[in-house]
Design a protein around this motif. Sequence first.
Motif, PDB file in Angstrom:
ATOM      1  N   GLN A  96      22.031 -67.732 -21.810  1.00 43.26           N
ATOM      2  CA  GLN A  96      21.801 -66.991 -20.568  1.00 43.26           C
ATOM      3  C   GLN A  96      22.553 -67.647 -19.419  1.00 43.26           C
ATOM      4  OE1 GLN A  96      17.612 -66.564 -19.740  1.00 43.26           O
ATOM      5  NE2 GLN A  96      17.528 -64.546 -20.663  1.00 43.26           N
ATOM      6  N   VAL A  97      23.126 -66.816 -18.548  1.00 38.83           N
ATOM      7  CA  VAL A  97      23.856 -67.314 -17.382  1.00 38.83           C
ATOM      8  C   VAL A  97      23.447 -66.497 -16.160  1.00 38.83           C
ATOM      9  CG1 VAL A  97      26.103 -67.756 -16.343  1.00 38.83           C
ATOM     10  CG2 VAL A  97      25.825 -67.974 -18.799  1.00 38.83           C
ATOM     11  N   THR A  98      23.151 -67.201 -15.069  1.00 39.45           N
ATOM     12  CA  THR A  98      22.896 -66.557 -13.783  1.00 39.45           C
ATOM     13  C   THR A  98      23.781 -67.242 -12.755  1.00 39.45           C
ATOM     14  OG1 THR A  98      20.580 -66.221 -14.411  1.00 39.45           O
ATOM     15  CG2 THR A  98      21.150 -65.870 -12.109  1.00 39.45           C
ATOM     16  N   ALA A  99      24.750 -66.519 -12.216  1.00 45.47           N
ATOM     17  CA  ALA A  99      25.737 -67.108 -11.315  1.00 45.47           C
ATOM     18  C   ALA A  99      25.722 -66.402  -9.958  1.00 45.47           C
ATOM     19  CB  ALA A  99      27.135 -67.037 -11.932  1.00 45.47           C
ATOM     20  N   PHE A 100      25.983 -67.177  -8.913  1.00 47.01           N
ATOM     21  CA  PHE A 100      26.031 -66.639  -7.551  1.00 47.01           C
ATOM     22  C   PHE A 100      27.190 -67.283  -6.802  1.00 47.01           C
ATOM     23  CE2 PHE A 100      21.540 -66.114  -8.659  1.00 47.01           C
ATOM     24  CZ  PHE A 100      21.331 -64.786  -8.320  1.00 47.01           C
ATOM     25  N   ARG A 101      27.701 -66.551  -5.830  1.00 46.07           N
ATOM     26  CA  ARG A 101      28.704 -67.077  -4.903  1.00 46.07           C
ATOM     27  C   ARG A 101      28.161 -66.920  -3.485  1.00 46.07           C
ATOM     28  NH1 ARG A 101      33.623 -66.470  -7.943  1.00 46.07           N
ATOM     29  NH2 ARG A 101      33.038 -67.349  -9.970  1.00 46.07           N
ATOM     30  N   HIS A 102      28.242 -67.977  -2.697  1.00 48.07           N
ATOM     31  CA  HIS A 102      27.802 -67.940  -1.308  1.00 48.07           C
ATOM     32  C   HIS A 102      29.036 -68.059  -0.415  1.00 48.07           C
ATOM     33  CE1 HIS A 102      23.605 -68.601  -2.671  1.00 48.07           C
ATOM     34  NE2 HIS A 102      24.191 -69.348  -3.602  1.00 48.07           N
ATOM     35  N   GLY A 224      31.139 -64.435 -14.778  1.00 42.15           N
ATOM     36  CA  GLY A 224      31.827 -63.453 -13.943  1.00 42.15           C
ATOM     37  C   GLY A 224      31.056 -62.142 -13.844  1.00 42.15           C
ATOM     38  N   GLN A 225      30.498 -61.695 -14.978  1.00 39.59           N
ATOM     39  CA  GLN A 225      29.678 -60.485 -14.952  1.00 39.59           C
ATOM     40  C   GLN A 225      28.426 -60.677 -14.097  1.00 39.59           C
ATOM     41  OE1 GLN A 225      29.052 -58.261 -18.659  1.00 39.59           O
ATOM     42  NE2 GLN A 225      30.290 -59.808 -19.669  1.00 39.59           N
ATOM     43  N   SER A 226      27.831 -61.858 -14.173  1.00 42.79           N
ATOM     44  CA  SER A 226      26.621 -62.128 -13.405  1.00 42.79           C
ATOM     45  C   SER A 226      26.894 -62.068 -11.904  1.00 42.79           C
ATOM     46  CB  SER A 226      26.060 -63.503 -13.789  1.00 42.79           C
ATOM     47  OG  SER A 226      24.904 -63.806 -13.041  1.00 42.79           O
ATOM     48  N   VAL A 227      28.039 -62.595 -11.482  1.00 40.13           N
ATOM     49  CA  VAL A 227      28.395 -62.544 -10.059  1.00 40.13           C
ATOM     50  C   VAL A 227      28.592 -61.101  -9.613  1.00 40.13           C
ATOM     51  CG1 VAL A 227      30.194 -63.151  -8.390  1.00 40.13           C
ATOM     52  CG2 VAL A 227      29.385 -64.856 -10.022  1.00 40.13           C
ATOM     53  N   ARG A 228      29.272 -60.305 -10.438  1.00 38.87           N
ATOM     54  CA  ARG A 228      29.549 -58.914 -10.063  1.00 38.87           C
ATOM     55  C   ARG A 228      28.280 -58.063 -10.068  1.00 38.87           C
ATOM     56  NH1 ARG A 228      33.997 -60.053 -13.420  1.00 38.87           N
ATOM     57  NH2 ARG A 228      32.981 -59.049 -15.199  1.00 38.87           N
ATOM     58  N   ARG A 229      27.415 -58.261 -11.062  1.00 37.61           N
ATOM     59  CA  ARG A 229      26.220 -57.429 -11.195  1.00 37.61           C
ATOM     60  C   ARG A 229      24.995 -58.009 -10.500  1.00 37.61           C
ATOM     61  NH1 ARG A 229      26.481 -55.731 -17.638  1.00 37.61           N
ATOM     62  NH2 ARG A 229      28.662 -55.016 -17.645  1.00 37.61           N
ATOM     63  N   ARG A 230      25.100 -59.276 -10.093  1.00 34.20           N
ATOM     64  CA  ARG A 230      23.996 -59.954  -9.398  1.00 34.20           C
ATOM     65  C   ARG A 230      22.715 -59.971 -10.230  1.00 34.20           C
ATOM     66  NH1 ARG A 230      24.693 -57.901  -3.088  1.00 34.20           N
ATOM     67  NH2 ARG A 230      26.876 -58.565  -2.876  1.00 34.20           N
ATOM     68  N   ARG A 231      22.857 -60.350 -11.467  1.00 28.77           N
ATOM     69  CA  ARG A 231      21.700 -60.488 -12.353  1.00 28.77           C
ATOM     70  C   ARG A 231      22.036 -61.437 -13.490  1.00 28.77           C
ATOM     71  NH1 ARG A 231      21.942 -57.627 -17.130  1.00 28.77           N
ATOM     72  NH2 ARG A 231      23.572 -56.038 -17.343  1.00 28.77           N
TER      73      ARG A 231
END
Length: 333
Positions: A96-102, A224-231
């Motif tokens: 599982q991966v959860t990624a964010f960009r601030h 990358g998908q997590s950043v785009r979809r925010r989940r």
Amino acid sequence: MLVDTEAAPALQLFSELTALDVERPLKIVPAFRMRGLAAVQALGSLLTAGVLTAPRRARFERRFAGRACELTTEVLDGHLFQDVDLLRALLGRFDQVTAFRHFDSAGHTSLATATLAGAELPPVAWSVTPGSEAGWRLTIEGEPRTAVIDVDRDGARLQLDGVLARDSVCASPMEEGARLVALEFARGLSAGSAGRPGPSQSQKPAMADWNDLIRDVEILDAAGQSVRRRRTIDILSESPSERGLFKSQMTAVGCLLLILTPMGVVLYLVIAAAIDLPGWLKTGLVVAVFAPLGLFLVSQTLVFIAHPPPAEEGPRSGHLEDRLDLDRNSRGK
């Protein structure tokens, strides 16, 4: 073939290596320099020996030497690709991966984070921030001890409960890591040519192989998908099975029949035009040409009869390879 994983962007490197492996199959060994650091090897020995047991949590904090405007997506992906490989090699497999960009007021990345999770693994928090000095810190809190690897301009070192570990200090981390990885690769080659066993894959971290590269790229793609979809994105890989192998064989048979059937039709027309054949023989030849393809197509309906129960099915991660093929084809045009 030893491949420097920092020579090109991760997805581009994987796409080109995949194409190379298809054209000319060979053993590809990805070189991850961070695996070869003395501090990392020492930490791996502690984990393998059980000195550092039952890790509760882990943090990987990377410092990027530069301004926020220079912390581009390509730079972030390059750091995450290298760091994820090290975390996987030491701790295990993530699913599982959860990624964010601030972003700051100018729209530049001021902080990038990712949380990695896996079965029976501690949560791992990864982050990268721009600053004046490059380096990184890995902290693993276990029972009952805590290990910390610090890498900065003064070198790399491992501390166990605040005490510097012996033989873990390195003044030039990346050069030393590259040298040790190349040395292990050379040992593997010499051992294989001499019929002796190569470097042990039970040690942590062991030499990376093609499967490691695939897993690292899957995590990078999921981030990358997590950043785009925010989940949160699940990494679900289809493990080799008899059913998957059977499907591959049937696909190959189908392609072969699609090639041979038109050839059989042309051959039949040539023979029928050149030789006066009796009617029963013509009928037999037509049946012989089309029967294999007909039987194959009819057999495909068995999938609806012998359909696996829903519990055995599940999402599969073939999307990454498809997108890489599409990207490679578009670049070729």
